[in-house]
Design a protein around this motif. Structure first.
Motif, PDB file in Angstrom:
ATOM      1  N   ILE A  26      18.808 -14.337  12.945  1.00  0.00           N
ATOM      2  CA  ILE A  26      19.427 -14.702  11.657  1.00  0.00           C
ATOM      3  C   ILE A  26      18.369 -15.219  10.691  1.00  0.00           C
ATOM      4  O   ILE A  26      18.274 -14.776   9.538  1.00  0.00           O
ATOM      5  CB  ILE A  26      20.537 -15.761  11.881  1.00  0.00           C
ATOM      6  N   THR A  27      17.565 -16.155  11.165  1.00  0.00           N
ATOM      7  CA  THR A  27      16.506 -16.724  10.315  1.00  0.00           C
ATOM      8  C   THR A  27      15.508 -15.634   9.899  1.00  0.00           C
ATOM      9  O   THR A  27      15.084 -15.572   8.742  1.00  0.00           O
ATOM     10  CB  THR A  27      15.761 -17.849  11.062  1.00  0.00           C
ATOM     11  N   THR A  28      15.148 -14.780  10.866  1.00  0.00           N
ATOM     12  CA  THR A  28      14.184 -13.715  10.579  1.00  0.00           C
ATOM     13  C   THR A  28      14.740 -12.740   9.542  1.00  0.00           C
ATOM     14  O   THR A  28      14.038 -12.312   8.613  1.00  0.00           O
ATOM     15  CB  THR A  28      13.839 -12.946  11.871  1.00  0.00           C
ATOM     16  N   SER A  29      16.031 -12.390   9.680  1.00  0.00           N
ATOM     17  CA  SER A  29      16.665 -11.470   8.734  1.00  0.00           C
ATOM     18  C   SER A  29      16.670 -12.052   7.327  1.00  0.00           C
ATOM     19  O   SER A  29      16.362 -11.349   6.345  1.00  0.00           O
ATOM     20  CB  SER A  29      18.104 -11.176   9.188  1.00  0.00           C
ATOM     21  N   GLU A  30      17.007 -13.337   7.210  1.00  0.00           N
ATOM     22  CA  GLU A  30      17.019 -13.971   5.886  1.00  0.00           C
ATOM     23  C   GLU A  30      15.609 -14.010   5.293  1.00  0.00           C
ATOM     24  O   GLU A  30      15.416 -13.782   4.093  1.00  0.00           O
ATOM     25  CB  GLU A  30      17.587 -15.395   6.000  1.00  0.00           C
ATOM     26  N   GLU A  31      14.615 -14.291   6.129  1.00  0.00           N
ATOM     27  CA  GLU A  31      13.229 -14.356   5.647  1.00  0.00           C
ATOM     28  C   GLU A  31      12.744 -12.982   5.165  1.00  0.00           C
ATOM     29  O   GLU A  31      12.065 -12.867   4.143  1.00  0.00           O
ATOM     30  CB  GLU A  31      12.319 -14.885   6.753  1.00  0.00           C
ATOM     31  N   LEU A  32      13.123 -11.926   5.909  1.00  0.00           N
ATOM     32  CA  LEU A  32      12.732 -10.574   5.503  1.00  0.00           C
ATOM     33  C   LEU A  32      13.347 -10.194   4.156  1.00  0.00           C
ATOM     34  O   LEU A  32      12.721  -9.528   3.334  1.00  0.00           O
ATOM     35  CB  LEU A  32      13.142  -9.558   6.580  1.00  0.00           C
ATOM     36  N   LYS A  33      14.587 -10.629   3.932  1.00  0.00           N
ATOM     37  CA  LYS A  33      15.225 -10.352   2.638  1.00  0.00           C
ATOM     38  C   LYS A  33      14.469 -11.050   1.514  1.00  0.00           C
ATOM     39  O   LYS A  33      14.275 -10.496   0.429  1.00  0.00           O
ATOM     40  CB  LYS A  33      16.676 -10.839   2.663  1.00  0.00           C
ATOM     41  N   ARG A  34      14.041 -12.324   1.781  1.00  0.00           N
ATOM     42  CA  ARG A  34      13.270 -13.051   0.762  1.00  0.00           C
ATOM     43  C   ARG A  34      11.922 -12.355   0.501  1.00  0.00           C
ATOM     44  O   ARG A  34      11.482 -12.242  -0.650  1.00  0.00           O
ATOM     45  CB  ARG A  34      13.044 -14.501   1.216  1.00  0.00           C
ATOM     46  N   LEU A  35      11.297 -11.868   1.581  1.00  0.00           N
ATOM     47  CA  LEU A  35      10.014 -11.178   1.426  1.00  0.00           C
ATOM     48  C   LEU A  35      10.164  -9.902   0.599  1.00  0.00           C
ATOM     49  O   LEU A  35       9.326  -9.588  -0.249  1.00  0.00           O
ATOM     50  CB  LEU A  35       9.439 -10.843   2.808  1.00  0.00           C
ATOM     51  N   GLN A  36      11.228  -9.167   0.844  1.00  0.00           N
ATOM     52  CA  GLN A  36      11.471  -7.936   0.088  1.00  0.00           C
ATOM     53  C   GLN A  36      11.710  -8.226  -1.391  1.00  0.00           C
ATOM     54  O   GLN A  36      11.246  -7.496  -2.270  1.00  0.00           O
ATOM     55  CB  GLN A  36      12.654  -7.178   0.680  1.00  0.00           C
ATOM     56  N   ALA A  37      12.442  -9.309  -1.667  1.00  0.00           N
ATOM     57  CA  ALA A  37      12.700  -9.701  -3.063  1.00  0.00           C
ATOM     58  C   ALA A  37      11.395 -10.100  -3.743  1.00  0.00           C
ATOM     59  O   ALA A  37      11.139  -9.723  -4.904  1.00  0.00           O
ATOM     60  CB  ALA A  37      13.704 -10.851  -3.099  1.00  0.00           C
ATOM     61  N   GLU A  38      10.549 -10.848  -3.024  1.00  0.00           N
ATOM     62  CA  GLU A  38       9.255 -11.230  -3.592  1.00  0.00           C
ATOM     63  C   GLU A  38       8.378  -9.996  -3.807  1.00  0.00           C
ATOM     64  O   GLU A  38       7.607  -9.935  -4.772  1.00  0.00           O
ATOM     65  CB  GLU A  38       8.555 -12.229  -2.658  1.00  0.00           C
ATOM     66  N   TRP A  39       8.479  -9.028  -2.874  1.00  0.00           N
ATOM     67  CA  TRP A  39       7.703  -7.781  -3.021  1.00  0.00           C
ATOM     68  C   TRP A  39       8.084  -7.063  -4.326  1.00  0.00           C
ATOM     69  O   TRP A  39       7.214  -6.600  -5.060  1.00  0.00           O
ATOM     70  CB  TRP A  39       7.951  -6.867  -1.813  1.00  0.00           C
ATOM     71  N   GLN A  40       9.384  -6.981  -4.583  1.00  0.00           N
ATOM     72  CA  GLN A  40       9.855  -6.289  -5.785  1.00  0.00           C
ATOM     73  C   GLN A  40       9.349  -6.971  -7.058  1.00  0.00           C
ATOM     74  O   GLN A  40       9.160  -6.320  -8.087  1.00  0.00           O
ATOM     75  CB  GLN A  40      11.392  -6.243  -5.800  1.00  0.00           C
ATOM     76  N   GLN A  41       9.128  -8.287  -6.987  1.00  0.00           N
ATOM     77  CA  GLN A  41       8.683  -9.036  -8.166  1.00  0.00           C
ATOM     78  C   GLN A  41       7.163  -9.180  -8.234  1.00  0.00           C
ATOM     79  O   GLN A  41       6.647  -9.765  -9.175  1.00  0.00           O
ATOM     80  CB  GLN A  41       9.317 -10.435  -8.147  1.00  0.00           C
ATOM     81  N   SER A  42       6.454  -8.620  -7.245  1.00  0.00           N
ATOM     82  CA  SER A  42       5.007  -8.877  -7.161  1.00  0.00           C
ATOM     83  C   SER A  42       4.176  -8.015  -8.115  1.00  0.00           C
ATOM     84  O   SER A  42       2.973  -8.190  -8.212  1.00  0.00           O
ATOM     85  CB  SER A  42       4.521  -8.643  -5.723  1.00  0.00           C
ATOM     86  N   GLY A  43       4.773  -7.066  -8.798  1.00  0.00           N
ATOM     87  CA  GLY A  43       4.032  -6.273  -9.779  1.00  0.00           C
ATOM     88  C   GLY A  43       3.324  -5.083  -9.156  1.00  0.00           C
ATOM     89  O   GLY A  43       3.173  -5.001  -7.935  1.00  0.00           O
ATOM     90  N   PRO A  44       2.876  -4.142  -9.971  1.00  0.00           N
ATOM     91  CA  PRO A  44       2.277  -2.905  -9.468  1.00  0.00           C
ATOM     92  C   PRO A  44       0.877  -3.110  -8.891  1.00  0.00           C
ATOM     93  O   PRO A  44       0.154  -4.018  -9.304  1.00  0.00           O
ATOM     94  CB  PRO A  44       2.220  -2.007 -10.714  1.00  0.00           C
ATOM     95  N   ALA A  45       0.548  -2.254  -7.942  1.00  0.00           N
ATOM     96  CA  ALA A  45      -0.802  -2.206  -7.366  1.00  0.00           C
ATOM     97  C   ALA A  45      -1.297  -0.772  -7.487  1.00  0.00           C
ATOM     98  O   ALA A  45      -0.513   0.138  -7.778  1.00  0.00           O
ATOM     99  CB  ALA A  45      -0.760  -2.642  -5.893  1.00  0.00           C
ATOM    100  N   PRO A  46      -2.617  -0.515  -7.294  1.00  0.00           N
ATOM    101  CA  PRO A  46      -3.090   0.873  -7.280  1.00  0.00           C
ATOM    102  C   PRO A  46      -2.248   1.698  -6.308  1.00  0.00           C
ATOM    103  O   PRO A  46      -1.942   1.236  -5.204  1.00  0.00           O
ATOM    104  CB  PRO A  46      -4.541   0.740  -6.798  1.00  0.00           C
ATOM    105  N   ARG A  47      -1.881   2.910  -6.724  1.00  0.00           N
ATOM    106  CA  ARG A  47      -0.892   3.702  -5.992  1.00  0.00           C
ATOM    107  C   ARG A  47      -1.188   3.829  -4.490  1.00  0.00           C
ATOM    108  O   ARG A  47      -0.353   3.489  -3.655  1.00  0.00           O
ATOM    109  CB  ARG A  47      -0.815   5.114  -6.608  1.00  0.00           C
ATOM    110  N   GLU A  48      -2.390   4.302  -4.163  1.00  0.00           N
ATOM    111  CA  GLU A  48      -2.692   4.553  -2.761  1.00  0.00           C
ATOM    112  C   GLU A  48      -2.707   3.263  -1.945  1.00  0.00           C
ATOM    113  O   GLU A  48      -2.138   3.179  -0.846  1.00  0.00           O
ATOM    114  CB  GLU A  48      -4.061   5.267  -2.659  1.00  0.00           C
ATOM    115  N   GLN A  49      -3.324   2.222  -2.507  1.00  0.00           N
ATOM    116  CA  GLN A  49      -3.410   0.936  -1.816  1.00  0.00           C
ATOM    117  C   GLN A  49      -2.017   0.322  -1.673  1.00  0.00           C
ATOM    118  O   GLN A  49      -1.674  -0.249  -0.621  1.00  0.00           O
ATOM    119  CB  GLN A  49      -4.337  -0.007  -2.587  1.00  0.00           C
ATOM    120  N   GLY A  50      -1.202   0.476  -2.722  1.00  0.00           N
ATOM    121  CA  GLY A  50       0.153  -0.064  -2.680  1.00  0.00           C
ATOM    122  C   GLY A  50       0.992   0.613  -1.623  1.00  0.00           C
ATOM    123  O   GLY A  50       1.790  -0.048  -0.932  1.00  0.00           O
ATOM    124  N   GLN A  51       0.830   1.937  -1.450  1.00  0.00           N
ATOM    125  CA  GLN A  51       1.596   2.657  -0.439  1.00  0.00           C
ATOM    126  C   GLN A  51       1.209   2.213   0.963  1.00  0.00           C
ATOM    127  O   GLN A  51       2.079   2.055   1.826  1.00  0.00           O
ATOM    128  CB  GLN A  51       1.357   4.164  -0.589  1.00  0.00           C
TER     129      GLN A  51
END
Length: 262
Positions: A234-259
């Motif tokens: 449960i804790t891990t699932s909630e943390e992963l959701k927070r990480l994904q939300a932070e990822w979406q807000q983290s801004g663009p990176a160079p395409r290949e490196q970002g992938q």
């Protein structure tokens, strides 16, 4: 070979005048051996001449065939028609090398007919090409006008996008008449170059921002990897959701490196 034949004619005449037929058998045998060798060489030369003539006629006929095909084709590139017309002219300059003479006259007549048939087509294509170039000049002039407005675009990201779009459209535009083409290209390039200092600064800032975003994403990856052995689902699932939300807000990176990081 013609020089060798002239020399052999002198030798054979001298042999006869010297009474070669009554010469000792060993000398007659030597002479006949040379005579046979020369005859073989002469045959080789004649065969080579025949082959040369056949190849010459084949090339001239092929040029005529190409001209006939172009005349019968609706859409023909000007460069192809010009090339074949040039080949016809060159072939006509060498018809004197065709033997017998009658055959040379026949192929010369065919080449002239092909030339006369193709010439109007080439003239028509040149006129059409000239009109296309003038139309292209109009397109390039409009691109110049658009390029000259980029300096008024305050948003640097939008200005950079507009420059890329204009450069792509310029590449697609066909050539203009030379007397206008050089002038229009200089005008277009000057308008684009006018924006280069501020756009270079924009790209430098963008690279810095992307580098910072890469650092944020790497940290998010490390946090995600740290959860790999967790059994608290449960804790891990909630943390992963927070990480994904932070990822979406983290801004663009160079395409290949970002992938790779994703």
């Amino acid at each position: 070979f013609p020089d060798a034949r002239t020399l052999w004619t002198r030798v054979s005449h001298a042999w006869k005048e010297a009474g070669g037929a009554t010469a000792p058998p060993e000398l007659v045998a030597r002479y006949r051996a040379v005579e046979a060798a020369f005859a073989a060489r002469e045959q080789q030369w004649r065969d080579a001449r025949v082959k040369e003539q056949e190849e010459l006629l084949a090339r001239m006929s092929a040029v005529c065939d190409q001209a006939d095909k172009l005349v019968a084709t609706a859409d023909v590139p000007l460069k192809d028609a010009d090339r074949v017309l040039r080949d016809l002219r060159m072939a006509l300059e060498h018809t004197h090398a065709v033997h017998p003479r009658k055959l040379g006259e026949e192929i010369a007549e065919r080449l002239k007919q092909a030339q006369n048939a193709l010439l109007p087509k080439v003239q028509e294509l040149r006129e059409s090409e000239e009109w296309r170039r003038w139309a292209n000049a109009g397109v390039q002039e409009e691109l110049c006008k658009e390029a000259e407005t980029v300096k008024d675009v305050a948003d640097l990201a939008e200005a950079a996008k507009k420059v890329r779009d204009l450069q792509a459209r310029w590449k697609k535009a066909g050539p203009a008449p030379k007397e206008r083409g050089d002038e229009l290209w200089k005008r277009f390039k000057a308008a684009i170059d006018e924006n280069r200092p501020r756009l270079d600064e924009h790209f430098a800032q963008a690279r810095q921002a992307e580098a910072a975003n890469v650092a944020v994403k790497e940290a998010l990856v490390a946090r995600a990897e740290a959860l790999a052995d967790s059994t608290d689902w449960i804790t891990t699932s909630e943390e992963l959701k927070r990480l994904q939300a932070e990822w979406q807000q983290s801004g663009p990176a160079p395409r290949e490196q970002g992938q790779v990081l994703w």
